[in-house]
Enzyme design. Structure first.
Site, PDB file in Angstrom:
ATOM      1  N   PRO A  82     -10.030 -17.352   5.001  1.00  0.00           N
ATOM      2  CG  PRO A  82     -11.903 -17.551   6.367  1.00  0.00           C
ATOM      3  CD  PRO A  82     -11.347 -17.999   5.039  1.00  0.00           C
ATOM      4  CB  CYS A  83      -5.376 -15.197   6.926  1.00  0.00           C
ATOM      5  SG  CYS A  83      -5.859 -13.531   7.464  1.00  0.00           S
ATOM      6  CD  GLN A  84      -9.827 -15.669  11.083  1.00  0.00           C
ATOM      7  OE1 GLN A  84      -9.547 -16.386  10.122  1.00  0.00           O
ATOM      8  NE2 GLN A  84     -11.040 -15.213  11.285  1.00  0.00           N
TER       9      GLN A  84
END
Length: 369
Positions: A82-84
């Site tokens: 995940p890249c949030q």
């Protein structure tokens, strides 16, 4: 390349899996934290063991036993942690949840779980995807740690930022890819195939079913059967109908504002009296509304499309994009079906790696292998 077994970590709906499948690889196993998304992967890859679970608590050994994919097999690992926390979007929200120190967010370090699987399964190659900001966030500290970890595991790495529009996806979407190889080989990223000749929104969606604001429909027939673009021919179902024709309901004030917008317009291009119909904080949301252009690629389809879709207004109709239209712009084939409620379907589309971009990388992997 069916003798290789592909493991998709943080699989989401399966954009990377689609690309590698189209390139001739066998998608053997996957793991995804969110149940509805894991179900989407399972529906579309029935021969794959698609697990629903937390990679931080499912050890590689447990994954091996559950999926029957052995570390002794010939393996490729793909996936995108995940890249949030690395993205420029949503930073203020993340800071509020972490008391101001975003560096403490545990999602910064999910790449460690990814590489625990790489260490255990010892794949011939891995492909990791993320946002370009990963290279520079926190002064590049995390990215340097990733590259050092790759070297310690015996991998030679190549990395680059690719724009999906350069590879036939009708969307400007820049993503970072890190590819690790064993055996002293040097991976070369695929040459662009469509730079200067990008596919457009019209190329993508002009043959899709006629729909309306607020529709909730499954299978519907295509709106045309002739004069199709090459892109449409590439992605269409042979049965001449397509699923996930779902579009959110826009309120009447929003639709009135839509009616004043020309293709390519954004909120601040409108006269003040029009903006007052649906007022926003203009210092914070200058592009709160954006209408796509038929003759240009789309801007990046983000997971935020699951919230309101106002940044993805149809080029010629006073409504936002449907799930299927967004999926087409992402280059998902029409036989790919999204599971979950409307919001979950939109988010799955927005979070995915465009399959055609993944396919281009998979083809380069295949050549080197």
């Amino acid at each position: 390349m069916k003798d290789y077994k592909v493991i998709d970590l943080f699989s989401g709906a399966g954009g990377m899996s689609v690309g590698f499948d189209r390139a001739g690889f066998h998608i053997a196993a996957s793991i995804e934290l969110l149940e509805k998304y894991a179900k989407t992967h399972e529906i579309n890859f029935p021969e794959c063991r698609s697990l629903f679970g937390d990679i931080q608590t499912v050890s590689p050994r447990e994954f091996e036993l559950e999926t029957n994919v052995s570390k002794d097999d010939r393996i490729i690992i793909i996936g995108g942690p995940p890249c949030q926390t690395f993205s420029t979007a949503g930073q203020s929200k993340i800071q509020s949840l972490t008391k101001g120190d975003i560096k403490k967010d545990p999602r910064n370090y999910l790449f460690k779980s990814y590489f625990e699987y790489v260490k255990y399964f010892n794949p011939d190659v891995f492909v990791m995807e993320n946002v370009p900001n990963l290279q520079t966030k926190y002064g590049g500290e995390i990215f340097k740690n990733i590259l050092d970890l790759c070297r310690s595991l015996g991998y030679q790495t190549s990395y680059d930022v690719l724009n999906a529009a350069d590879y036939g996806v009708p969307q400007n979407r820049r993503r970072l890819f890190v590819v690790g190889f064993r055996k002293g080989k040097c991976f070369k990223f695929p040459d662009p195939t469509h730079r200067g000749n990008e596919r457009t929104v019209s190329d993508a969606i002009s043959d899709l079913p006629h729909i309306y604001d607020g529709i909730r429909a499954g299978l519907l027939p295509y709106s045309k059967v002739s004069n199709l673009t090459n892109y449409q021919k590439l992605l269409r179902n042979k049965k001449n109908e397509v699923d996930n024709n779902i579009c959110r309901v826009s309120n009447e004030r929003a639709k009135k504002v839509f009616s004043y917008m020309k293709q390519g317009d954004k909120y601040m291009d409108l006269p003040k009296e029009v903006r007052n119909i649906l007022p926003f904080r203009e210092d914070i949301f200058p592009d709160r509304l954006k209408r796509l252009s038929l003759d240009k690629p789309s801007w990046t389809i983000l997971a935020h499309i699951g919230m309101d879709g106002y940044r993805y207004i149809h080029p010629t109709e006073d409504r936002t994009l449907s799930v299927r239209e967004a999926a087409r712009i992402q280059s998902f084939p029409d036989n790919f079906v999204f599971n979950g409620n409307m919001r979950e379907q939109y988010i799955q589309v927005g979070n995915s790696v465009p399959p055609l971009l993944a396919e281009a990388i998979a083809n380069s992997v295949r050549k080197l292998l």
